[in-house]
Structures are given as structure tokens and as C-alpha cells.
Enzyme design. Structure first.
Site, PDB file in Angstrom:
ATOM      1  CG  HIS A   1      -0.400   0.046   2.542  1.00 11.41           C
ATOM      2  ND1 HIS A   1      -0.101   1.231   3.181  1.00 11.41           N
ATOM      3  CD2 HIS A   1      -0.082  -0.932   3.410  1.00 11.41           C
ATOM      4  CE1 HIS A   1       0.368   0.975   4.385  1.00 11.41           C
ATOM      5  NE2 HIS A   1       0.408  -0.337   4.555  1.00 11.41           N
TER       6      HIS A   1
ATOM      7  CG  ASP B   1      -2.576   4.256   2.928  1.00 12.56           C
ATOM      8  OD1 ASP B   1      -2.182   3.145   2.501  1.00 12.56           O
ATOM      9  OD2 ASP B   1      -3.373   4.362   3.886  1.00 12.56           O
TER      10      ASP B   1
ATOM     11  CD  GLU C   1      -2.890  -1.611   5.300  1.00 12.38           C
ATOM     12  OE1 GLU C   1      -2.838  -2.688   5.920  1.00 12.38           O
ATOM     13  OE2 GLU C   1      -2.399  -0.543   5.762  1.00 12.38           O
TER      14      GLU C   1
END
Length: 419
Positions: free
Chosen positions: A86, A88, A183
Site C-alpha cells: 500500500h 498510503d 490501507e
């Protein structure tokens, strides 16, 4: 096959580049991705993938990056596998203006971060540093998180993609790449296109210590408790007012310590109040409920219910409702149906020079939900430590070990009998 002598790793330089891009997600945002700035990293990753010769790399409208590494084997029955991380970073700590620092040849001495000298890395507080003597440790400068969760995984997958595209001697089938947004706020695969991925198995690169592999997560529910009290003018409230705020406070105070995050460990589940809002007449408490055994989630919700009913005996005119919603389930239930997915991961770690360790996650990953969406997905170490805070760190050598693990996994799937 030993790839070690053939490779010139790129994971570190990629990682140092990626962490300077602010990709913090926002749980209050209703959009996907929750923050547009996550696409800034996505666009860079697509540019780099295209430069490798991965022609179908693209960023979709929801902030997901998809790419396909073409097969280089004559075998027609090699299962398609996917690697996922992910983009983020967590809302818990700032990800703006991250300044990564590489501390060469770690000796075991304290590491003091220059932009905030109260941030001190001590081996006693970071036990895995004992395994890093002589390695190169990457930290932030003291005022932000680092972003190793999960940009270490992103950099490792990108480096492995580069190696696969430049080393045809590493035989592999079709390999899919997926980078997700959001996520950290529990929405990482909300818009993931499983059909587009088209894989038999997937591996998230989002774990901690080198050599670890995780095939089990919590099962998770969310619960909202609503208290309906009785409002009255405070000057004339005696015998009338039943404050929903005070009722909620009594309920929270009555939660057992041995069913709290701070009172549990290992395979123990918990009930955790995470948000509160209200006034005298109405109040709400949001809980997260976690356990490895799904049936225990019901028991934990009943604990909330029983405590509430006991407290309300002292407030006869007040009522409550408890709404429980499923969030995700233990991926072990799916992975147990495909044992070779985990077995091959363990063997890849072994071939990369480590003793593999199978672990459980006191949390969830994108793989938790992907598994129940039809894409079985265990989690492999990325080397990230002390997530979501200013003392987050990763070592250069652990990232390289993760790259080797990915490459060995691709080779193992290519050389193994079709499932």
C-alpha cells in the site's frame, strides 16, 4: 538458484525517493483515494514501471496502480501470482516533509534524531536492532514518521520488478503488481479489481522482521453503541435527568482491562472504544472488536451488551441499541485451502538465506480482505519497524532480503507442479 551475486539492488534509492512524497490517508474523507496526494506516488511508480518496459502499468481513477510483468518461461501452466503493497501512510503521525537518514554500519549505540533530540533509538526499546549490527538503518529526522509502512514494501516490489525485467535467467510466469491506497484507514481494497489482477495467489509485502511470514490475522467487527438518555433543564433536573454522556462514561469505565488492547497480547482478542460523541440526551461509542476466533467476536459484543444493561439498571428511563458490522475475517480460513501458497513463501524465505518464521498478525492487512475476495494473500516481511511513529525504521539489508524473497517466490512457482 542463487541470485545474490547477479543483482545490483535498487530498493534503497527507490525507498529514499518514495518516502519524501506525502501520501497520508484521511479517515474522514469519503473519496477513493481519501487524499489526492496518494496519486502523486502512484504516478511516479507508473512512470518507473513503464521505464522498465512494463507496458501495461497504469494508475486508475481510484488511485490503484496495476502492472503485469510478462512471463519468460516456455511453461504454459504456471499460475499467475501477484505482489501487493500500500502507498498510503498512517494518519497517526505527520508524513509531510519526511527527511530520510541512512545510518551506516549500525554499532548498537543509541541513534539520536537531529530534528528532535528527544527521539532516541535504544536497542532495549527496539529489540530487533540486535539483529542489525553492521547493517545500515534508515530513519526519519525526528519530526515525522518514516513511511517504511508500507513504502518499504513498495520499493521492494519495484526493485524485484526491475530485476525480473533485467535478468531473464530468473524464470517466472506472469507476475502482477498491485499498489493500493487507503490501507491504513481500512479501505485498501475497496475498489481493487480482482478480475483485472487475474491471479491465483497474492503476497502482501507489509510485515516486520526479516524472515517472518504471516498467514493469520484477527477477525474484526466494528460496533456502535447508542445510548438514549433523558434530557432536562439542569436547574430542575433532580430525579429527571439521565445523562447519556455519564452513562457512556460508566460503560467505558466498566470494560474489563483483560479485554483491552493494553491488557492483551499474543492470541488474545480485545474490545476497544475508539470514538465517542454525544450530549445529554444521546451519546454514541464506536468500538473495534478483534479476535482470531470468529465465534469469540460474538462473545465480545455480548460483553458490551451485558455491561450496558448492568449500567442502565441505575437509569431506568434510558435505553440503548448496539449495531455490529463485519469488517474483515481471519485470512487463515482461506489460506488453509491452498497450503502451497504459504509453503512456497516459507521456502522462498529459506532460499533467501533466512530461517522462516510463521506468525500471526494482531491486526489486518489488505490480504485479509483480498483472501475473501477470491485472491488468497498471506503477508511477507518488508523489514519495517515501529510503525506509525517518529521512531519508525527499516534496514537496507532487510529490504534487500525481501527483494530476494520475491524473486525466489517467482522462481519457485515457475518450477513447481501446477496446483
Amino acid at each position: 538458484m542463487d541470485f545474490t551475486e547477479q543483482l545490483s539492488f535498487t530498493a534503497t534509492e527507490r525507498f529514499l525517493r518514495y518516502v519524501t512524497i506525502d501520501t497520508q490517508s484521511d479517515p474522514a474523507s469519503p473519496t477513493c483515494p481519501s487524499t489526492e496526494k496518494q496519486k502523486d506516488l502512484g504516478r511516479l511508480l507508473v512512470k518507473e514501471l513503464l521505464a522498465m518496459g512494463i507496458a501495461d502499468a497504469h494508475l486508475d481513477e481510484h488511485g490503484y496502480v496495476y502492472a503485469t510483468i510478462p512471463t519468460n518461461t516456455d511453461k504454459a501452466d504456471v499460475p499467475v501470482i501477484c505482489f501487493c503493497s500500500h502507498m498510503d501512510t498512517a494518519p497517526d503521525c505527520s508524513g509531510t516533509n519526511v527527511k530520510p537518514l541512512v545510518h551506516l554500519n549500525y554499532t548498537g549505540a543509541d541513534i539520536v534524531l537531529p530534528d528532535d533530540n528527544t527521539q532516541v533509538f535504544r536497542m532495549a526499546e527496539h529489540p530487533d536492532l540486535k539483529n542489525q549490527l553492521g547493517n545500515d538503518i534508515i530513519t526519519a529526522s525526528g519530526t515525522t514518521l518514516l513511511g517504511a509502512d508500507n513504502k518499504a514494501g513498495v520499493a521492494e516490489i519495484m526493485d524485484a520488478s526491475y530485476q525480473l525485467m533485467n535478468h531473464p535467467e530468473i524464470k517466472h510466469g506472469l507476475v502482477k503488481i498491485l499498489f493500493t491506497p487507503d490501507e491504513e484507514i481500512g479501505r485498501g481494497v475497496d475498489k481493487a479489481d480482482i478480475a483485472k489482477i487475474g491471479a491465483f495467489a497474492c503476497y502482501t509485502m507489509d510485515g516486520e522482521s526479516a524472515g517472518n511470514m504471516e498467514n493469520e490475522t484477527f477477525s474484526a467487527d466494528g460496533a456502535r453503541l447508542t445510548i438514549n438518555g433523558v434530557s432536562s433543564h439542569p436547574g430542575f433536573a433532580k430525579g429527571k435527568m439521565e445523562s447519556a454522556i455519564k452513562i457512556a462514561g460508566l460503560i467505558i469505565a466498566a470494560l474489563p482491562f483483560d479485554l483491552s488492547p493494553e491488557g492483551t497480547e499474543g492470541m488474545q482478542g480485545f474490545v476497544h472504544p475508539v470514538d465517542f460523541a454525544g450530549h445529554v440526551e444521546t451519546a454514541t461509542i464506536d468500538f473495534i472488536i478483534r479476535d482470531f476466533e470468529e465465534e469469540l467476536l460474538v462473545s465480545h459484543a455480548n460483553t458490551i451488551r451485558k455491561i450496558t444493561e448492568e449500567v442502565l439498571k441505575g437509569f431506568p428511563n434510558s435505553t440503548y441499541t448496539l449495531e455490529v458490522k463485519e469488517q474483515y475475517r481471519n485470512m487463515k480460513n482461506v489460506l488453509a485451502q491452498h497450503p502451497q501458497i504459504v509453503d512456497y513463501g516459507m521456502e522462498a524465505i529459506r532460499r533467501a538465506g533466512m530461517e522462516p518464521k510463521l506468525c500471526s498478525i494482531r491486526g489486518g492487512t489488505d490480504g485479509s480482505r483480498l483472501s475473501f475476495m477470491g485472491l488468497p494473500t498471506p503477508n511477507i516481511f518488508a523489514g519495517e519497524h515501529a510503525f506509525h511513529g517518529k521512531q519508525e525504521w527499516v534496514s537496507v539489508q532487510d529490504m534487500q532480503k525481501a527483494v530476494l524473497t520475491i524473486l525466489h517466490l517467482c522462481s519457485i512457482w515457475e518450477s513447481s507442479p501446477a496446483p
